[in-house]
Motif scaffolding. Structure first.
Motif, mmCIF file in Angstrom:
data_model
loop_
_atom_site.group_PDB
_atom_site.id
_atom_site.type_symbol
_atom_site.label_atom_id
_atom_site.label_comp_id
_atom_site.label_asym_id
_atom_site.label_seq_id
_atom_site.Cartn_x
_atom_site.Cartn_y
_atom_site.Cartn_z
ATOM 1 N N ASP A 1 0.821 -1.223 0.000
ATOM 2 C CA ASP A 1 0.000 0.000 0.000
ATOM 3 C C ASP A 1 0.851 1.268 0.000
ATOM 4 O O ASP A 1 0.333 2.365 -0.196
ATOM 5 C CB ASP A 1 -0.914 0.018 1.235
ATOM 6 C CG ASP A 1 -1.934 -1.109 1.204
ATOM 7 O OD1 ASP A 1 -2.517 -1.326 0.121
ATOM 8 O OD2 ASP A 1 -2.128 -1.771 2.241
ATOM 9 N N VAL A 2 2.142 1.119 0.279
ATOM 10 C CA VAL A 2 3.015 2.296 0.408
ATOM 11 C C VAL A 2 3.683 2.590 -0.936
ATOM 12 O O VAL A 2 4.296 1.715 -1.543
ATOM 13 C CB VAL A 2 4.078 2.054 1.510
ATOM 14 C CG1 VAL A 2 5.058 3.214 1.577
ATOM 15 C CG2 VAL A 2 3.398 1.849 2.864
ATOM 16 N N ASP A 3 3.552 3.851 -1.396
ATOM 17 C CA ASP A 3 4.088 4.237 -2.711
ATOM 18 C C ASP A 3 5.498 4.799 -2.633
ATOM 19 O O ASP A 3 6.254 4.733 -3.593
ATOM 20 C CB ASP A 3 3.201 5.333 -3.333
ATOM 21 C CG ASP A 3 1.759 4.912 -3.405
ATOM 22 O OD1 ASP A 3 1.504 3.816 -3.930
ATOM 23 O OD2 ASP A 3 0.901 5.673 -2.922
ATOM 24 N N LEU A 4 5.804 5.426 -1.501
ATOM 25 C CA LEU A 4 7.078 6.149 -1.403
ATOM 26 C C LEU A 4 7.675 5.980 -0.008
ATOM 27 O O LEU A 4 6.966 6.064 0.990
ATOM 28 C CB LEU A 4 6.832 7.655 -1.664
ATOM 29 C CG LEU A 4 8.001 8.612 -1.429
ATOM 30 C CD1 LEU A 4 9.133 8.373 -2.436
ATOM 31 C CD2 LEU A 4 7.528 10.074 -1.523
ATOM 32 N N ARG B 1 9.581 -2.405 -4.692
ATOM 33 C CA ARG B 1 8.441 -1.768 -5.354
ATOM 34 C C ARG B 1 8.324 -0.258 -5.073
ATOM 35 O O ARG B 1 8.265 0.540 -6.009
ATOM 36 C CB ARG B 1 7.142 -2.485 -4.978
ATOM 37 C CG ARG B 1 5.978 -2.184 -5.911
ATOM 38 C CD ARG B 1 4.659 -2.607 -5.295
ATOM 39 N NE ARG B 1 4.452 -1.974 -4.003
ATOM 40 C CZ ARG B 1 4.023 -0.740 -3.853
ATOM 41 N NH1 ARG B 1 3.745 0.001 -4.909
ATOM 42 N NH2 ARG B 1 3.862 -0.231 -2.648
ATOM 43 N N PRO B 2 8.285 0.170 -3.800
ATOM 44 C CA PRO B 2 8.063 1.608 -3.569
ATOM 45 C C PRO B 2 9.262 2.456 -3.980
ATOM 46 O O PRO B 2 10.408 2.001 -3.946
ATOM 47 C CB PRO B 2 7.830 1.687 -2.050
ATOM 48 C CG PRO B 2 8.481 0.486 -1.485
ATOM 49 C CD PRO B 2 8.421 -0.584 -2.536
ATOM 50 N N VAL C 1 7.773 13.650 -7.027
ATOM 51 C CA VAL C 1 8.712 13.136 -6.028
ATOM 52 C C VAL C 1 10.098 13.666 -6.371
ATOM 53 O O VAL C 1 10.587 13.466 -7.502
ATOM 54 C CB VAL C 1 8.741 11.595 -5.999
ATOM 55 C CG1 VAL C 1 9.760 11.107 -4.969
ATOM 56 C CG2 VAL C 1 7.367 11.034 -5.699
ATOM 57 N N ALA C 2 10.704 14.373 -5.421
ATOM 58 C CA ALA C 2 12.059 14.896 -5.637
ATOM 59 C C ALA C 2 13.056 13.749 -5.510
ATOM 60 O O ALA C 2 12.933 12.908 -4.617
ATOM 61 C CB ALA C 2 12.367 15.977 -4.612
ATOM 62 N N PRO C 3 14.040 13.718 -6.404
ATOM 63 C CA PRO C 3 15.027 12.635 -6.345
ATOM 64 C C PRO C 3 16.048 12.849 -5.234
ATOM 65 O O PRO C 3 16.192 13.950 -4.719
ATOM 66 C CB PRO C 3 15.716 12.740 -7.710
ATOM 67 C CG PRO C 3 15.624 14.200 -8.052
ATOM 68 C CD PRO C 3 14.309 14.679 -7.487
ATOM 69 N N ARG D 1 0.073 8.271 -2.865
ATOM 70 C CA ARG D 1 -1.068 8.113 -1.951
ATOM 71 C C ARG D 1 -0.605 7.930 -0.512
ATOM 72 O O ARG D 1 -1.073 8.598 0.389
ATOM 73 C CB ARG D 1 -1.922 6.910 -2.376
ATOM 74 C CG ARG D 1 -3.308 6.899 -1.697
ATOM 75 C CD ARG D 1 -4.194 5.828 -2.307
ATOM 76 N NE ARG D 1 -3.801 4.495 -1.880
ATOM 77 C CZ ARG D 1 -4.245 3.892 -0.777
ATOM 78 N NH1 ARG D 1 -5.098 4.507 0.014
ATOM 79 N NH2 ARG D 1 -3.855 2.672 -0.477
ATOM 80 N N ILE D 2 0.361 7.045 -0.299
ATOM 81 C CA ILE D 2 0.852 6.814 1.068
ATOM 82 C C ILE D 2 2.387 6.847 1.077
ATOM 83 O O ILE D 2 3.032 6.216 0.231
ATOM 84 C CB ILE D 2 0.350 5.465 1.632
ATOM 85 C CG1 ILE D 2 -1.175 5.484 1.782
ATOM 86 C CG2 ILE D 2 1.015 5.153 2.974
ATOM 87 C CD1 ILE D 2 -1.777 4.172 2.256
ATOM 88 N N VAL D 3 2.942 7.573 2.033
ATOM 89 C CA VAL D 3 4.399 7.647 2.173
ATOM 90 C C VAL D 3 4.794 7.186 3.576
ATOM 91 O O VAL D 3 4.069 7.409 4.547
ATOM 92 C CB VAL D 3 4.904 9.091 1.903
ATOM 93 C CG1 VAL D 3 4.286 10.088 2.871
ATOM 94 C CG2 VAL D 3 6.427 9.165 1.985
ATOM 95 N N ALA D 4 5.944 6.511 3.641
ATOM 96 C CA ALA D 4 6.537 6.136 4.935
ATOM 97 C C ALA D 4 7.724 7.056 5.201
ATOM 98 O O ALA D 4 8.615 7.178 4.362
ATOM 99 C CB ALA D 4 7.002 4.685 4.904
#
Lengths: 414, 85
Positions: A298-301, A327-328, A361-363, A389-392
């Motif tokens: 569920d976490v994208d970033l 994946r993220p 998303v900044a690199p 959507r969701i970031v950790a």
């Protein structure tokens, strides 16, 4: 019954700017805020690392002496961003002073600038029979100076939590603030952290061989998270704040929802106070997912702690790989500004909220050649236009303290 | 130090260090200038430097009843007199 907790305002003073427009422009343009270390007339000549994440632009504080008399430089940052989020949130004075709004705010060690002045009195040649230590020096320098100067300036009468756990100070403040609102102890919490220019911290990390020293003539090329040529962290300064509110009340009053805190974890490695610990960090990342009731997919970033130390980045990469796989997206925002110590978590959260709102998303800066030991992750090496959507948000501290915050994009909530 | 000299010095301290605007000799320090207990302690330190000697604890505690600039001047005059004896 646990309540949902949303973020309705954020502000940060950072080495890459103050305010959304400046910070977003710096992130989009890959602009670094790392500059030559300013001379403090005391330690700088003995420090090998000569770079610092620097706030070098003027800030119009406009505070009167009524408030400044108890404030060191760190409280100036804190009160400025606290005032910003209160104004931005639109909360009225009646609520702010009701006791239902609390403050969770900290710094690494209060105001080292004021502490140095006290020591100068001790070890100087001043007339000892006079009251040469100012009556307010303790109030200006104490470890909870940021939190209580905020309560004083804005008349906040709720709970006060003054976390002080080095690099996890402000992520703990946000996490503890989230739990205050989630479990109904407070209806809103003003959370964050600040740290002022201080060479003591640089000297400590320098002595531990953890500071960057190879890029003193090209400060913008360091720190280099996950890069093969990384040579350590760069200390920085700044402040940041977020306002957390109970979801239903925030929506009822028509507040702008920037994001939702959906999970928080905090643990300790239970042993070494300095070395990064794979088991401890891995457990933190899993505990945050459990708290949010979501899975790794569920976490994208991932906003990695990524200080650019030689071992820290490798251990963090292994933990991310173990929990999330490849994946993220993974980015390391300290590459823009260095490690702003106690305030890094809230500054990184503010940047993430801006990126989530604007869909990019900044690199990781300076990631020219990925260290093979960190190469198993999905590193962001060029700016990505993507709705997250969701970031950790991961932060780890000396003392073996680890934190992870899970944040959901506010656009999905309104 | 004569009272008029003291008055000039105290007004300068209050304007320069405590950011008083247009201080009146009988203004209520707390109500009209936001002068609080922290300021009182700071001011005592400055009075010590101005007089060139330290105040003892009993003398400092007497300062806590000060309400106006005229009270400050009365207080310093009494302190000066007791130290001259």
């Amino acid at each position: 019954m646990p309540r949902r907790v949303v973020i309705t305002a954020c502000s940060a003073i950072t080495p890459i700017g103050y305010g959304k427009e400046t910070i977003v422009n710096s992130l989009r343009q890959g602009k670094s805020g790392v500059k030559p270390l300013r001379d403090d007339g005391l330690l700088t000549d003995h420090i090998h690392s000569r770079v610092f994440g620097t706030v070098d632009y003027p800030i119009d504080y406009g505070f009167t002496r009524r408030y400044t008399k108890t404030m060191g430089p760190v409280a100036f940052y804190a009160c400025r961003v606290a005032g910003d989020v209160l104004a931005q949130s639109g909360l009225d004075e009646k609520f702010i002073t009701s006791g239902r709004l609390g403050v969770a705010f900290g710094s690494t060690h209060g105001s080292p600038t004021v502490q140095r002045n006290i020591y100068k009195t001790f070890f100087g040649n001043l007339k000892e029979e006079f009251s040469s230590i100012g009556a307010v020096d303790y109030l200006r320098s104490m470890v909870h100076t940021t939190a209580v100067n905020i309560t004083r300036m804005f008349g906040i009468t709720g709970r006060v939590i003054a976390s002080s756990t080095a690099c996890t100070t402000s992520s703990q403040a946000i996490g503890f603030g989230y739990e205050m609102v989630k479990y109904g102890m407070q209806d809103a919490m003003l959370c964050g952290g600040a740290d002022e220019y201080d060479t003591t911290t640089v000297a400590v990390f320098d002595n531990l061989l953890a500071c960057s020293v190879d890029f003193n003539d090209t400060p913008e090329r360091t720190p280099r998270p996950f890069d093969s040529d990384r040579d350590g962290l760069v200390v920085g300064e700044g402040g940041g704040a977020v306002l957390l509110e109970e979801d239903e009340a925030a929506k009822k009053r028509g507040a702008t929802i920037l994001g939702e805190v959906i999970g928080f974890s905090c643990n300790n490695n239970g042993g070494d106070l300095i070395l990064p610990n794979l088991d401890g960090i891995t457990a933190t990342l899993k505990l945050a997912l459990d708290d949010a009731g979501i899975g790794p997919d569920d976490v994208d970033l991932i906003s990695a702690h990524a200080t650019a130390t030689k071992m820290g980045d490798v251990i963090e990469a292994q933990a991310i790989d173990a929990v999330y796989g490849d994946r993220p997206l993974v980015t390391g925002l300290k590459s823009y500004m260095g490690h702003c110590m106690g305030t890094c978590g809230v500054i990184e959260l503010t940047m993430l909220l801006y990126m989530m709102e604007q869909g990019f998303v900044a690199p990781t800066l300076n990631l020219d050649n990925v260290d093979p030991r960190c190469a198993m992750l999905n590193h962001v090496r060029e700016l990505v236009e993507q709705r997250i959507r969701i970031v950790a948000l991961e932060n780890f501290a000396f003392g073996g303290v680890n934190t992870c915050l899970l944040i959901q994009n506010g656009r999905h909530l309104t | 130090m004569r009272r008029d000299e003291l008055q000039t010095k105290i007004l300068a301290i209050l304007e320069d260090d405590f950011e008083f605007e247009h201080p009146g000799l009988d203004d209520n320090l707390r109500d009209e200038h936001g002068f609080d207990s922290i300021d009182a302690i700071e001011l005592l330190g400055k009075i010590e430097l101005m007089l060139g000697f330290s105040l003892n604890r009993a003398e400092k505690e007497k300062a806590m009843s000060i309400r106006t600039i005229n009270d400050i001047l009365d207080y310093i005059e009494k302190i000066q007199a007791s130290h001259q004896q």
